[in-house]
Design an enzyme around this catalytic site. Structure first.
Site, PDB file in Angstrom:
ATOM      1  N   ASP A 366     -23.248 -43.168 -47.731  1.00 35.91           N
ATOM      2  CA  ASP A 366     -24.278 -44.051 -46.917  1.00 35.91           C
ATOM      3  C   ASP A 366     -24.097 -44.102 -45.498  1.00 35.91           C
ATOM      4  O   ASP A 366     -23.072 -43.217 -45.030  1.00 35.91           O
ATOM      5  CB  ASP A 366     -24.537 -45.492 -47.684  1.00 35.91           C
ATOM      6  CG  ASP A 366     -25.854 -46.091 -47.334  1.00 35.91           C
ATOM      7  OD1 ASP A 366     -26.111 -46.672 -46.257  1.00 35.91           O
ATOM      8  OD2 ASP A 366     -26.688 -45.968 -48.490  1.00 35.91           O
ATOM      9  N   ASP A 367     -24.374 -45.024 -44.775  1.00 33.04           N
ATOM     10  CA  ASP A 367     -24.000 -45.124 -43.277  1.00 33.04           C
ATOM     11  C   ASP A 367     -22.696 -45.141 -43.047  1.00 33.04           C
ATOM     12  O   ASP A 367     -21.900 -45.746 -43.763  1.00 33.04           O
ATOM     13  CB  ASP A 367     -24.869 -46.418 -42.999  1.00 33.04           C
ATOM     14  CG  ASP A 367     -25.172 -46.638 -41.568  1.00 33.04           C
ATOM     15  OD1 ASP A 367     -24.649 -45.844 -40.906  1.00 33.04           O
ATOM     16  OD2 ASP A 367     -25.833 -47.830 -41.194  1.00 33.04           O
ATOM     17  N   TRP A 411     -26.821 -40.221 -46.345  1.00 33.88           N
ATOM     18  CA  TRP A 411     -27.629 -41.345 -45.700  1.00 33.88           C
ATOM     19  C   TRP A 411     -28.023 -40.817 -44.250  1.00 33.88           C
ATOM     20  O   TRP A 411     -27.083 -40.433 -43.443  1.00 33.88           O
ATOM     21  CB  TRP A 411     -27.079 -42.604 -45.522  1.00 33.88           C
ATOM     22  CG  TRP A 411     -27.812 -43.817 -45.037  1.00 33.88           C
ATOM     23  CD1 TRP A 411     -28.485 -44.703 -45.652  1.00 33.88           C
ATOM     24  CD2 TRP A 411     -27.747 -44.022 -43.564  1.00 33.88           C
ATOM     25  NE1 TRP A 411     -28.992 -45.706 -44.784  1.00 33.88           N
ATOM     26  CE2 TRP A 411     -28.523 -45.478 -43.385  1.00 33.88           C
ATOM     27  CE3 TRP A 411     -27.179 -43.525 -42.432  1.00 33.88           C
ATOM     28  CZ2 TRP A 411     -28.819 -45.826 -42.258  1.00 33.88           C
ATOM     29  CZ3 TRP A 411     -27.254 -44.188 -41.243  1.00 33.88           C
ATOM     30  CH2 TRP A 411     -28.136 -45.375 -41.166  1.00 33.88           C
ATOM     31  N   ARG A 443     -31.672 -55.218 -34.865  1.00 31.26           N
ATOM     32  CA  ARG A 443     -30.432 -54.476 -35.574  1.00 31.26           C
ATOM     33  C   ARG A 443     -29.554 -53.790 -34.549  1.00 31.26           C
ATOM     34  O   ARG A 443     -29.200 -52.701 -34.782  1.00 31.26           O
ATOM     35  CB  ARG A 443     -30.590 -53.853 -36.823  1.00 31.26           C
ATOM     36  CG  ARG A 443     -29.336 -53.618 -37.875  1.00 31.26           C
ATOM     37  CD  ARG A 443     -29.584 -52.695 -38.712  1.00 31.26           C
ATOM     38  NE  ARG A 443     -28.466 -52.838 -39.856  1.00 31.26           N
ATOM     39  CZ  ARG A 443     -28.081 -51.874 -40.658  1.00 31.26           C
ATOM     40  NH1 ARG A 443     -28.712 -50.772 -40.604  1.00 31.26           N
ATOM     41  NH2 ARG A 443     -27.293 -52.157 -41.493  1.00 31.26           N
ATOM     42  N   LYS A 476     -31.021 -39.839 -48.061  1.00 32.43           N
ATOM     43  CA  LYS A 476     -31.320 -41.115 -48.232  1.00 32.43           C
ATOM     44  C   LYS A 476     -32.073 -41.308 -46.602  1.00 32.43           C
ATOM     45  O   LYS A 476     -31.262 -41.308 -45.588  1.00 32.43           O
ATOM     46  CB  LYS A 476     -30.408 -42.314 -48.337  1.00 32.43           C
ATOM     47  CG  LYS A 476     -31.137 -43.722 -48.574  1.00 32.43           C
ATOM     48  CD  LYS A 476     -29.838 -44.694 -48.833  1.00 32.43           C
ATOM     49  CE  LYS A 476     -30.010 -45.998 -48.438  1.00 32.43           C
ATOM     50  NZ  LYS A 476     -29.308 -46.837 -49.057  1.00 32.43           N
ATOM     51  N   ASP A 478     -33.564 -43.361 -44.107  1.00 33.36           N
ATOM     52  CA  ASP A 478     -33.615 -44.863 -43.695  1.00 33.36           C
ATOM     53  C   ASP A 478     -34.343 -45.237 -42.534  1.00 33.36           C
ATOM     54  O   ASP A 478     -34.575 -44.347 -41.821  1.00 33.36           O
ATOM     55  CB  ASP A 478     -32.349 -45.517 -43.797  1.00 33.36           C
ATOM     56  CG  ASP A 478     -32.236 -46.898 -44.095  1.00 33.36           C
ATOM     57  OD1 ASP A 478     -33.110 -47.655 -44.173  1.00 33.36           O
ATOM     58  OD2 ASP A 478     -30.855 -47.501 -44.488  1.00 33.36           O
ATOM     59  N   ASN A 480     -34.571 -48.975 -40.083  1.00 36.95           N
ATOM     60  CA  ASN A 480     -34.300 -50.303 -40.402  1.00 36.95           C
ATOM     61  C   ASN A 480     -34.745 -51.159 -39.225  1.00 36.95           C
ATOM     62  O   ASN A 480     -33.897 -52.074 -38.854  1.00 36.95           O
ATOM     63  CB  ASN A 480     -32.399 -50.183 -40.180  1.00 36.95           C
ATOM     64  CG  ASN A 480     -32.112 -49.768 -41.739  1.00 36.95           C
ATOM     65  OD1 ASN A 480     -32.836 -50.398 -42.765  1.00 36.95           O
ATOM     66  ND2 ASN A 480     -30.995 -49.186 -41.571  1.00 36.95           N
ATOM     67  N   CYS A 524     -36.285 -45.287 -47.473  1.00 37.83           N
ATOM     68  CA  CYS A 524     -35.778 -46.629 -47.557  1.00 37.83           C
ATOM     69  C   CYS A 524     -36.161 -47.277 -46.191  1.00 37.83           C
ATOM     70  O   CYS A 524     -36.140 -46.168 -45.010  1.00 37.83           O
ATOM     71  CB  CYS A 524     -34.350 -46.304 -47.822  1.00 37.83           C
ATOM     72  SG  CYS A 524     -33.452 -47.744 -47.280  1.00 37.83           S
ATOM     73  N   GLY A 527     -34.487 -51.432 -47.509  1.00 38.85           N
ATOM     74  CA  GLY A 527     -34.810 -51.573 -48.829  1.00 38.85           C
ATOM     75  C   GLY A 527     -36.270 -50.959 -48.935  1.00 38.85           C
ATOM     76  O   GLY A 527     -36.659 -49.975 -48.539  1.00 38.85           O
ATOM     77  N   ASP A 546     -33.419 -54.051 -50.569  1.00 43.45           N
ATOM     78  CA  ASP A 546     -31.795 -54.321 -50.273  1.00 43.45           C
ATOM     79  C   ASP A 546     -31.342 -55.423 -51.137  1.00 43.45           C
ATOM     80  O   ASP A 546     -30.048 -55.623 -51.119  1.00 43.45           O
ATOM     81  CB  ASP A 546     -31.470 -54.763 -48.951  1.00 43.45           C
ATOM     82  CG  ASP A 546     -31.445 -53.318 -47.915  1.00 43.45           C
ATOM     83  OD1 ASP A 546     -31.290 -52.405 -48.363  1.00 43.45           O
ATOM     84  OD2 ASP A 546     -31.470 -53.683 -46.677  1.00 43.45           O
TER      85      ASP A 546
HETATM   86  C1  GLA Z   1     -30.299 -50.394 -44.646  1.00 44.02           C
HETATM   87  C2  GLA Z   1     -30.530 -50.096 -46.317  1.00 44.02           C
HETATM   88  C3  GLA Z   1     -29.010 -50.003 -47.018  1.00 44.02           C
HETATM   89  C4  GLA Z   1     -28.164 -49.305 -46.161  1.00 44.02           C
HETATM   90  C5  GLA Z   1     -27.993 -49.972 -44.766  1.00 44.02           C
HETATM   91  C6  GLA Z   1     -26.997 -48.982 -44.081  1.00 44.02           C
HETATM   92  O1  GLA Z   1     -30.187 -51.745 -44.704  1.00 44.02           O
HETATM   93  O2  GLA Z   1     -31.513 -50.473 -46.976  1.00 44.02           O
HETATM   94  O3  GLA Z   1     -29.347 -49.517 -48.223  1.00 44.02           O
HETATM   95  O4  GLA Z   1     -28.213 -47.985 -46.305  1.00 44.02           O
HETATM   96  O5  GLA Z   1     -29.191 -49.848 -44.237  1.00 44.02           O
HETATM   97  O6  GLA Z   1     -26.734 -49.340 -42.890  1.00 44.02           O
END
Ligand code: GLA
Length: 727
Positions: A366-367, A411, A443, A476, A478, A480, A524, A527, A546
């Site tokens: 992920d991130d 990600w 964010r 993934k 995303d 945000n 994503c 979430g 999330d």
């Molecule tokens: C969002 C996603 C999480 C994760 C974070 C990473 O909040 O929904 O699942 O990947 O970003 O920064």
């Protein structure tokens, strides 16, 4: 033939397996809506009524006939300017700066197959599976055309709608409002079912009566949003899960939207679904056209479960695409809740090894793997692997992970930039900022202007350069934050930017899907902030929320299930106490809730007890046994976890010979009463065996009375029955 034109009555009728939709070209060329409901034959224009109604004006050609008014007649595509004072589906600003449109029938064509929409996601079908109706309407004064598209998929009880506005006038116009789907119902009393929420608590179900005044939900965020989902249901007041009339509209679009429902002065109901009006004014020069995204419609006379199943089938098999659309997805371990930004190459490998040992099939990084991304304050936009942090190249890391027998996924968040990034320092004008104003931060990040092709191209190249470094089998995607500060330095009109942003996003995704057809992409947005049918065209699964707390998830997955299939619902087992709520639940309960989706894990496996690890091994074996049924079975909501003592749902195979019933208890009391879970969808009066206990059950008794849920010690217990027909 599923689309029939009747010359005598000037009706166009669309038939699906169980439903009929009818419209009529009336004597003045207006396209009136006659009927949408259970299969019906013949002309239904007797449903239209004509009375002299005060303050409801009449079109000029009606002459002295005061009984003919667009203010009361049901229509396919109502606009401003015809004497209809209800909420319009379309507002055009004309060359002469007026806002009136008067769309009249010009022609129609019926074609085999389902139309597609350039640059936009849409339901697809083989030529022999669908038909398309195209109705051309035009304003005789301005020449502007509205081309209505209807796609009919008879086997799915689905009709799709889209509208193309063609500027066939001599000057510049702009589209101010566009709702491709309008449903005018002359009779009936309905509830408006919508799905509202917030970050980490998406798609709660709200049911309220449609009354006088327009109830409106929508998103001004440039995305479909956590706060309201672009899918709505109109259900008769007494409609339940298994009885009654109900209609669904699902928008195949990931940008701002609005849906409006209201009763007019004669208690007639109008439901609209379309693009958000705010900050929208799409410019069209002579000869240019605007194609709306499409809406999927379905009707069920047998209640809400059937309606959901119609949507699930259509989305699963005619909207989702790619290698994975109907296959069971790999069981993954995601690194986010396991270690957040705090990892090294070695810690990732240790986690991956644990995953491999337990039978997990894919490791998702992920991130935190790129640029200077050690917190959410910096790095977005710099899509360069941080080899120092990983202690190796990405290619080497992937090889090691593949060597453990795991697939590898990664990600990305392509639409965003941190101010603290090389990309922002180099191209500050690529982020949405209004000149002279300071931007809204969210964010610590700003949104890249994806309405500009050069921005999309640049990020696309950078992302591909990462994906090309090794055997990446999952991405993934995303996103945000919500969009704000809408200003594009290169746009001829700011009223087009939000939509062009979505087109830029789709263009990127289409290129990605095309270049990497075997990569599974999971959508994503913090979430489920962009959990919509538009995204599902590119990403057959979406991280549902999330919030990984299984008890909160009961409600989130319940709301999601009204429209979206379980195969699209990203769901993971996470740690206990849960990171979002602090709630304690058993591994078994967490596993059962995650199994009602794409199933994976998101926790630090190194910290687990031997007992939990054993439970994970058991779960994985169990999931493999039932995954195909979960993915392709008919879904039934057996309780409402928002109000009931438990969350309960069921998957039934198409031949009705097998069913999986899963239940999670919510409220616990001393000296509990026994809850009976009513099981649905089985063959009538037939014996079924629960393969877990060997006990026999009669299906009619299961439906009428239910299966008693054992009273166990402790909260949040999980129960399961796997019924197999004895025949
Ligand atoms: C969002 C996603 C999480 C994760 C974070 C990473 O909040 O929904 O699942 O990947 O970003 O920064």
């Amino acid at each position: 033939m599923s689309i029939i034109y009747d010359e005598k009555y000037k009706t166009i009728t669309l038939h699906t397996r169980n439903t009929t939709y009818q419209m009529q070209i009336d004597r003045y060329g207006f396209l009136l809506h006659l009927y949408y409901g259970k299969t019906a034959e013949g002309c239904m224009d007797y449903l239209l009524t004509y009375y002299d109604r005060g303050f409801s004006g009449n079109p000029y050609e009606a002459e002295t006939d005061r009984t003919y008014s667009m203010d009361a007649l049901p229509q396919e595509f109502p606009s401003l300017g015809t004497g209809d004072y209800r909420t319009p589906a379309c507002i055009i600003k004309n060359t002469d700066r007026t806002y009136a449109s008067d769309f009249r029938y010009v022609s129609h064509t019926i074609k085999e197959g389902k139309y597609s929409l350039p640059g936009l996601p849409a339901v697809y079908a083989d030529t022999d599976e669908a038909q398309t109706l195209e109705v051309v309407l035009a304003d005789p004064v301005t020449g502007v055309q509205a081309v209505l598209l209807y796609g009919v998929l008879p086997q799915y009880d689905v009709i799709t709608r889209s509208v193309k506005i063609v500027n066939a006038s001599k000057g510049h116009i702009s589209v101010k409002k566009l709702a491709p789907a309008c449903l005018d119902l002359v009779g009936g009393a309905y509830d408006f079912i919508t799905f509202y929420g917030r970050h980490a608590m998406e798609r709660n179900c709200q049911r309220m009566p449609v009354g006088h005044g327009v109830a409106k939900i929508g998103s001004l965020r440039g995305t479909s949003s956590h706060q309201y989902n672009p899918a709505v249901i109109l259900a008769e007041h007494d409609a339940t899960e298994d009885a009654g009339s109900c209609y669904a509209m699902t928008f195949v679009y990931s940008g701002g939207f609005q849906s409006e429902a209201g009763q007019d002065q004669y208690y007639q109901t109008r439901l609209l679904m379309g693009m958000s009006e705010e900050q929208f004014a799409y410019p069209l020069n002579p000869g240019e056209q605007f194609q709306s995204p499409e809406v999927i419609l379905s009707y069920s006379s047998e209640g809400l479960s059937k309606l959901s199943q119609n949507m699930h089938r259509c989305i699963r098999s005619h909207l989702c695409r790619g290698k994975y659309k109907e296959t069971v997805r790999p069981i993954l371990l995601n690194s986010w809740e396991a270690s957040y930004f705090d990892f090294t190459g070695d810690s990732l490998l240790a986690l991956a090894q644990q995953a491999a040992d337990l039978g997990i099939e894919m490791f998702v990084l992920d991130d935190g793997w790129f640029g200077k991304r050690d917190s959410d304050m910096r790095g977005l936009g710099d899509w360069v692997v941080n080899e120092e942090k990983l202690g190796c190249t990405l290619g080497e890391l992937i090889e090691k992970i593949n060597g453990m027998g795991l697939k590898f996924g990664i990600w990305i968040e392509p639409e965003m930039v941190n101010e603290d990034s090389d990309l922002y320092r180099e191209h500050p004008d690529w982020a949405f900022v209004i000149p002279g104003r300071r931007p809204n931060r969210s964010r610590y990040q700003l949104v890249l202007d994806f309405s500009r092709k050069e921005v999309v191209d640049y990020i696309y190249e950078k992302i591909c350069a990462v994906l090309d470094q090794g055997n990446v089998e999952y991405v993934k995607w995303d996103m945000n934050r919500s969009l704000a500060d809408i200003y594009s330095a290169t746009a001829d009109s700011q009223g087009r930017v939000l939509h062009d942003y979505v087109l830029g996003l789709y263009d990127f995704l289409e290129r990605l899907v095309d270049r990497y057809p075997d990569i599974l992409i999971e959508g994503c947005s913090g979430g489920g902030g962009r959990f919509d049918a538009g995204m599902l065209y590119y990403t057959p699964q979406i991280w549902c929320s999330d919030n990984t707390d299984p008890i909160d998830r009961l409600e989130i997955q319940y709301g999601t299930s009204f429209i979206y299939p379980a195969s699209s619902v990203g769901a993971h087992v996470s740690a206990s106490p849960n990171h979002q709520t602090g709630r304690l639940t058993s591994m078994k309960t967490r596993g059962m809730v995650a199994m009602a989706g794409t199933f994976g894990y998101e926790l630090n496996l190194n910290e687990l007890s031997a007992e939990d690890k054993e439970e994970i091994r058991r779960q994985i074996a169990e999931y493999k046994k039932y995954a195909a049924l979960v993915q392709r079975g008919d879904y039934y909501r057996l309780t409402n976890p928002q109000t009931d003592n438990q969350g309960a749902w069921e998957f039934v195979s198409e031949d009705r010979k097998e069913a999986l019933v899963q239940v999670v208890g919510i409220r616990k009391h001393a000296n509990m009463t026994v809850d009976y879970i009513k099981v649905r969808g089985l063959k009538e009066n037939t014996m079924y065996r629960d393969t877990e206990t060997g006990m026999l059950y009669n299906s009619t008794a299961l439906r009428e009375v239910g299966v008693p849920k054992p009273v166990l010690e402790g909260e949040y217990q999980a129960y399961q029955w796997h019924f197999v027909c004895e025949d």
